[in-house]
Enzyme design. Structure first.
Site, PDB file in Angstrom:
ATOM      1  N   VAL A  36      46.409  35.995  38.689  1.00 37.36           N
ATOM      2  CA  VAL A  36      45.127  36.327  38.073  1.00 37.36           C
ATOM      3  C   VAL A  36      44.270  36.985  39.137  1.00 37.36           C
ATOM      4  O   VAL A  36      44.395  36.672  40.316  1.00 37.36           O
ATOM      5  CB  VAL A  36      44.443  35.068  37.501  1.00 37.36           C
ATOM      6  CG1 VAL A  36      43.999  34.124  38.593  1.00 37.36           C
ATOM      7  CG2 VAL A  36      43.258  35.451  36.642  1.00 37.36           C
ATOM      8  N   CYS A  37      43.459  37.912  38.747  1.00 39.47           N
ATOM      9  CA  CYS A  37      42.634  38.621  39.719  1.00 39.47           C
ATOM     10  C   CYS A  37      41.287  37.931  39.873  1.00 39.47           C
ATOM     11  O   CYS A  37      40.379  38.154  39.084  1.00 39.47           O
ATOM     12  CB  CYS A  37      42.438  40.071  39.296  1.00 39.47           C
ATOM     13  SG  CYS A  37      41.458  40.983  40.495  1.00 39.47           S
ATOM     14  N   PRO A  38      41.140  37.051  40.855  1.00 37.50           N
ATOM     15  CA  PRO A  38      39.876  36.345  41.019  1.00 37.50           C
ATOM     16  C   PRO A  38      38.732  37.265  41.407  1.00 37.50           C
ATOM     17  O   PRO A  38      37.585  36.998  41.090  1.00 37.50           O
ATOM     18  CB  PRO A  38      40.175  35.319  42.116  1.00 37.50           C
ATOM     19  CG  PRO A  38      41.323  35.880  42.864  1.00 37.50           C
ATOM     20  CD  PRO A  38      42.122  36.680  41.867  1.00 37.50           C
ATOM     21  N   THR A  39      39.027  38.374  42.077  1.00 36.59           N
ATOM     22  CA  THR A  39      37.970  39.309  42.440  1.00 36.59           C
ATOM     23  C   THR A  39      37.315  39.865  41.184  1.00 36.59           C
ATOM     24  O   THR A  39      36.096  39.938  41.092  1.00 36.59           O
ATOM     25  CB  THR A  39      38.534  40.451  43.301  1.00 36.59           C
ATOM     26  OG1 THR A  39      39.156  39.891  44.459  1.00 36.59           O
ATOM     27  CG2 THR A  39      37.438  41.398  43.731  1.00 36.59           C
ATOM     28  N   ARG A  40      38.116  40.211  40.192  1.00 33.41           N
ATOM     29  CA  ARG A  40      37.574  40.724  38.931  1.00 33.41           C
ATOM     30  C   ARG A  40      36.733  39.654  38.244  1.00 33.41           C
ATOM     31  O   ARG A  40      35.652  39.916  37.740  1.00 33.41           O
ATOM     32  CB  ARG A  40      38.706  41.176  38.018  1.00 33.41           C
ATOM     33  CG  ARG A  40      38.190  41.774  36.708  1.00 33.41           C
ATOM     34  CD  ARG A  40      39.319  42.158  35.776  1.00 33.41           C
ATOM     35  NE  ARG A  40      40.011  40.945  35.350  1.00 33.41           N
ATOM     36  CZ  ARG A  40      41.308  40.848  35.181  1.00 33.41           C
ATOM     37  NH1 ARG A  40      42.102  41.861  35.406  1.00 33.41           N
ATOM     38  NH2 ARG A  40      41.857  39.722  34.779  1.00 33.41           N
TER      39      ARG A  40
END
Length: 115
Positions: A36-40
């Protein structure tokens, strides 16, 4: 009381520090993650922090990562998958007690859901 990273410093904080304010408290699985892209996920909050503050709300993020992982993620530029400079605190819940209390911990995997 728990530890968090804010403006590159490690500090202690308690829920009572936010008494009298709305609190937008969000969880994400891990600072550096392939599934999962935590930055997004966190950038959605970061782009609107001023709006929350104008409404009397504070924004705080949390994961089961270490303080050092949070700090490294904040020092990494956004174009390289990091957050860059950050104006909200990130809580380190390495004991997983906060995540468990809020019902977002996946016990078998040791990570939190987004919540």
């Amino acid at each position: 009381t728990t530890r968090l990273v804010l403006n590159g410093d490690f500090i202690d904080i308690a829920l009572s520090d936010y008494r009298g304010k709305w609190l937008v408290f969000f969880f994400y699985p891990s600072s550096i993650s392939t599934f999962v892209c935590p930055t997004r996920n966190t950038s959605n909050f970061l782009e609107r922090v001023d709006e929350f503050e104008q409404l009397g709300a504070a924004v705080v993020g949390a994961s089961v990562d270490s303080l050092y992982s949070h700090l490294a993620w904040m020092e990494m530029p956004r174009n390289q998958g990091g957050l860059g400079p950050l104006n909200i605190p990130l809580i380190s819940d390495m004991t997983k007690s906060i995540s468990r209390d809020y019902g977002v911990l996946i016990e078998e995997e040791g990570f939190t859901l987004r919540g």
